[in-house]
Write an enzyme that holds these catalytic residues in place. Structure first.
Site, PDB file in Angstrom:
ATOM      1  N   ALA A   1     -10.719  -7.072 -11.065  1.00  0.00           N
ATOM      2  CA  ALA A   1     -10.687  -8.254 -11.932  1.00  0.00           C
ATOM      3  C   ALA A   1     -11.485  -9.423 -11.346  1.00  0.00           C
ATOM      4  CB  ALA A   1      -9.238  -8.695 -12.138  1.00  0.00           C
TER       5      ALA A   1
ATOM      6  N   TYR B   1      -4.991  -3.092 -19.001  1.00  0.00           N
ATOM      7  CA  TYR B   1      -3.649  -3.562 -18.695  1.00  0.00           C
ATOM      8  C   TYR B   1      -2.967  -3.686 -20.047  1.00  0.00           C
ATOM      9  CZ  TYR B   1      -4.237  -4.795 -13.740  1.00  0.00           C
ATOM     10  OH  TYR B   1      -4.406  -4.759 -12.381  1.00  0.00           O
TER      11      TYR B   1
ATOM     12  N   THR C   1      -3.844   1.328 -16.635  1.00  0.00           N
ATOM     13  CA  THR C   1      -3.255   1.069 -15.308  1.00  0.00           C
ATOM     14  C   THR C   1      -1.743   1.119 -15.420  1.00  0.00           C
ATOM     15  OG1 THR C   1      -5.157  -0.238 -14.644  1.00  0.00           O
ATOM     16  CG2 THR C   1      -3.125  -0.588 -13.397  1.00  0.00           C
TER      17      THR C   1
ATOM     18  N   ASP D   1       0.395   1.316 -12.542  1.00  0.00           N
ATOM     19  CA  ASP D   1       1.107   0.969 -11.303  1.00  0.00           C
ATOM     20  C   ASP D   1       1.342  -0.532 -11.183  1.00  0.00           C
ATOM     21  OD1 ASP D   1      -1.427   0.031 -10.798  1.00  0.00           O
ATOM     22  OD2 ASP D   1      -1.857   1.399  -9.142  1.00  0.00           O
TER      23      ASP D   1
ATOM     24  N   ARG E   1       1.231 -10.993  -3.491  1.00  0.00           N
ATOM     25  CA  ARG E   1      -0.023 -11.093  -2.744  1.00  0.00           C
ATOM     26  C   ARG E   1      -0.105 -12.476  -2.098  1.00  0.00           C
ATOM     27  NH1 ARG E   1      -3.760  -8.251  -7.410  1.00  0.00           N
ATOM     28  NH2 ARG E   1      -2.428  -6.441  -7.669  1.00  0.00           N
TER      29      ARG E   1
ATOM     30  N   HIS F   1      -3.626   1.277  -5.916  1.00  0.00           N
ATOM     31  CA  HIS F   1      -4.174  -0.014  -6.363  1.00  0.00           C
ATOM     32  C   HIS F   1      -4.806  -0.768  -5.188  1.00  0.00           C
ATOM     33  CE1 HIS F   1      -3.724  -2.621 -10.108  1.00  0.00           C
ATOM     34  NE2 HIS F   1      -4.363  -3.416  -9.302  1.00  0.00           N
TER      35      HIS F   1
ATOM     36  N   ASP G   1      -8.748   6.831  -5.721  1.00  0.00           N
ATOM     37  CA  ASP G   1      -9.427   5.658  -5.148  1.00  0.00           C
ATOM     38  C   ASP G   1      -8.595   5.063  -4.029  1.00  0.00           C
ATOM     39  OD1 ASP G   1      -7.600   3.606  -5.966  1.00  0.00           O
ATOM     40  OD2 ASP G   1      -8.632   3.309  -7.863  1.00  0.00           O
TER      41      ASP G   1
ATOM     42  N   VAL H   1     -12.131   4.285   0.241  1.00  0.00           N
ATOM     43  CA  VAL H   1     -13.325   5.125   0.381  1.00  0.00           C
ATOM     44  C   VAL H   1     -14.459   4.217   0.848  1.00  0.00           C
ATOM     45  CG1 VAL H   1     -14.999   6.570  -0.839  1.00  0.00           C
ATOM     46  CG2 VAL H   1     -12.560   6.705  -1.412  1.00  0.00           C
TER      47      VAL H   1
HETATM   48  C1  LIG Z   1     -10.268  -7.738  -6.066  1.00  0.00           C
HETATM   49  C2  LIG Z   1      -9.626  -6.550  -6.716  1.00  0.00           C
HETATM   50  C3  LIG Z   1      -9.266  -6.636  -8.049  1.00  0.00           C
HETATM   51  C4  LIG Z   1      -8.689  -5.531  -8.685  1.00  0.00           C
HETATM   52  N1  LIG Z   1      -8.403  -5.626 -10.013  1.00  0.00           N
HETATM   53  C5  LIG Z   1      -7.902  -4.540 -10.658  1.00  0.00           C
HETATM   54  C6  LIG Z   1      -7.662  -4.599 -12.054  1.00  0.00           C
HETATM   55  O1  LIG Z   1      -7.901  -5.609 -12.704  1.00  0.00           O
HETATM   56  N2  LIG Z   1      -7.160  -3.502 -12.647  1.00  0.00           N
HETATM   57  C7  LIG Z   1      -6.887  -2.355 -11.951  1.00  0.00           C
HETATM   58  O2  LIG Z   1      -6.434  -1.382 -12.544  1.00  0.00           O
HETATM   59  N3  LIG Z   1      -7.121  -2.270 -10.630  1.00  0.00           N
HETATM   60  C8  LIG Z   1      -7.620  -3.324  -9.972  1.00  0.00           C
HETATM   61  N4  LIG Z   1      -7.870  -3.243  -8.629  1.00  0.00           N
HETATM   62  C9  LIG Z   1      -7.636  -1.974  -7.928  1.00  0.00           C
HETATM   63  C10 LIG Z   1      -8.887  -1.125  -7.925  1.00  0.00           C
HETATM   64  O3  LIG Z   1      -9.219  -0.648  -9.211  1.00  0.00           O
HETATM   65  C11 LIG Z   1      -8.726   0.087  -7.009  1.00  0.00           C
HETATM   66  O4  LIG Z   1      -7.552   0.783  -7.305  1.00  0.00           O
HETATM   67  C12 LIG Z   1      -8.765  -0.267  -5.534  1.00  0.00           C
HETATM   68  O5  LIG Z   1      -9.434  -1.470  -5.288  1.00  0.00           O
HETATM   69  C13 LIG Z   1      -9.492   0.866  -4.806  1.00  0.00           C
HETATM   70  O6  LIG Z   1      -9.546   0.596  -3.494  1.00  0.00           O
HETATM   71  P1  LIG Z   1     -10.839   0.060  -2.677  1.00  0.00           P
HETATM   72  O7  LIG Z   1     -11.020  -1.350  -3.096  1.00  0.00           O
HETATM   73  O8  LIG Z   1     -10.306   0.234  -1.315  1.00  0.00           O
HETATM   74  O9  LIG Z   1     -12.041   0.936  -2.966  1.00  0.00           O
HETATM   75  C14 LIG Z   1      -8.432  -4.337  -7.970  1.00  0.00           C
HETATM   76  C15 LIG Z   1      -8.798  -4.276  -6.618  1.00  0.00           C
HETATM   77  C16 LIG Z   1      -9.389  -5.356  -5.989  1.00  0.00           C
HETATM   78  C17 LIG Z   1      -9.779  -5.237  -4.552  1.00  0.00           C
END
Ligand SMILES: Cc1cc2nc3c(=O)[nH]c(=O)nc-3n(C[C@H](O)[C@H](O)[C@H](O)COP(=O)(O)O)c2cc1C
Length: 340
Positions: free
Chosen positions: A34, A86, A112, A114, A121, A203, A239, A242
């Site tokens: 996001a 979402y 999503t 989870d 946070r 996540h 994810d 990685v």
């Molecule tokens: C800054 C940030 C924002 C994220 N926003 C969302 C989101 O809006 N929706 C979602 O499903 N996952 C969100 N995630 C989770 C990512 O889709 C993902 O599951 C996760 O970042 C993967 O890990 P990595 O960042 O270590 O590659 C977010 C992650 C980060 C770091």
């Protein structure tokens, strides 16, 4: 650990791969993150452009700083983009959003699952965020004391449950993938409910502390799906953490069809814009090529469990690698000396 095989002809390495039928250059995708404009003034369109030139898939977030139209208008002809959802408590709003996204040609929807509420946070809570909220969360009253992520996500429906899968199937033709599966039982339930895929993910460690990472849960999900005779019913993505081509290889070896990356692309984007994201993709491609060569594999589809040893994946014995971000990049909370 790797279990390399030698004396194989590994002159030509092919990284191309199909995801839901789409031929891409690498078995990875840009996952939804996001508020892209926190990292770059142009926001998610930077990711769109880099994904286009490098022919990988971008998952567009519900809470993007850019609109769906902006992200899709910046795509190349034929470029594939997925949408992360979402789920709003207002299903009429969800239906409208699905129709908008589907009418623009999006074929795959990542729901999503989870985040029935947003994790605590603390670093986010300490940042004083002043920008406008993304469209999806604009109509709700913002509580600005809990951090940006919580403030903009109050619309998310905590009553979302397995029965809702049929609602999605009735209201969209897009393929339905559940993002955020964290155990074998739920992987099986997703398949039994007719989902087209799952993302094994915690996540990015941003929801519930002390959950297992994607790579730790992945073998359990694959084993459970196989035992239930359902492995071929859905695509399994993973994810989280990685960071190198070798990580991609290990996830595929343990049964993932492809892997998502979030933060590496954000770092590339925030530091160097589109070129930075492209560079990240190039580095991952080089490392994956090297890993495949040294393991004796020439095609993505041939990466299998025989190339890794994962017996103690869940035991946490030994020294876990230290994350740079955790130990260095963030400011620690300072204790305040009492003046009393
Ligand atoms: C800054 C940030 C924002 C994220 N926003 C969302 C989101 O809006 N929706 C979602 O499903 N996952 C969100 N995630 C989770 C990512 O889709 C993902 O599951 C996760 O970042 C993967 O890990 P990595 O960042 O270590 O590659 C977010 C992650 C980060 C770091």
């Amino acid at each position: 650990m790797f279990k390399p095989r030698v004396m194989r002809n590994v002159k030509v390495i092919d990284l191309t791969h199909r995801m839901f039928g789409k031929l891409v250059n690498l078995p990875i995708y840009i996952t939804a993150t996001a508020l892209g404009k926190l990292g770059h003034p142009e926001g998610e369109v930077v990711l769109t452009k880099a994904a286009g030139t490098k022919n990988i898939i971008q998952m567009m977030p519900t809470l993007a700083s850019c609109s769906v139209a902006e992200m899709m208008d910046n795509a190349l002809p034929g470029q594939e983009q997925w949408f992360q959802l979402y789920v709003n408590q207002d299903r009429v709003a969800v239906k409208k959003l699905l129709e908008k996204v589907e009418s623009r040609g999006v074929r795959v929807l990542f729901v999503t699952v989870d985040a029935p509420s947003l994790g605590k946070r603390e670093k986010d809570m300490r940042v004083k965020f002043v920008d406008d909220a993304p469209d999806e969360s604009k109509h709700t009253e913002l509580n600005r004391t809990q951090g940006a992520a919580r403030a903009i996500s109050t619309f998310i429906d905590p009553s979302l449950c397995w029965d809702d899968v049929s609602w999605f199937k009735a209201n969209t033709k897009m393929k339905i993938v559940l993002k955020g599966i964290q155990c074998g039982e739920d992987a099986v339930l997703a398949a039994q409910h007719g989902c087209d895929g799952i993302v094994v993910s915690n996540h990015g460690g941003r929801q519930l502390d002390t959950c297992r990472s994607g790579i730790e849960v992945l073998p359990e999900c694959i084993a459970a799906l196989k035992e239930a005779g359902l492995r071929d019913k859905l695509q399994v993505f993973m994810d989280g953490g990685v960071r190198r081509g070798g990580d991609i290889f290990k996830a595929l070896a343990l049964g993932a069809d492809a892997v998502g990356l979030g933060r590496p692309f954000l770092y590339g984007m925030a530091s160097y814009g589109q070129q930075g994201v492209e560079k990240v993709i190039d580095i991952l491609a080089e490392e994956l090529t090297m890993t495949m060569r040294m393991c004796g594999v020439t095609n993505i589809k041939d990466i299998g469990p025989e190339y890794v040893l994962a017996n103690n994946l869940n035991s946490h014995i030994g020294v876990a690698p230290k994350g740079y971000g955790f130990s260095n990049a963030y400011e620690r909370m300072e204790t305040i000396d009492s003046k009393l």
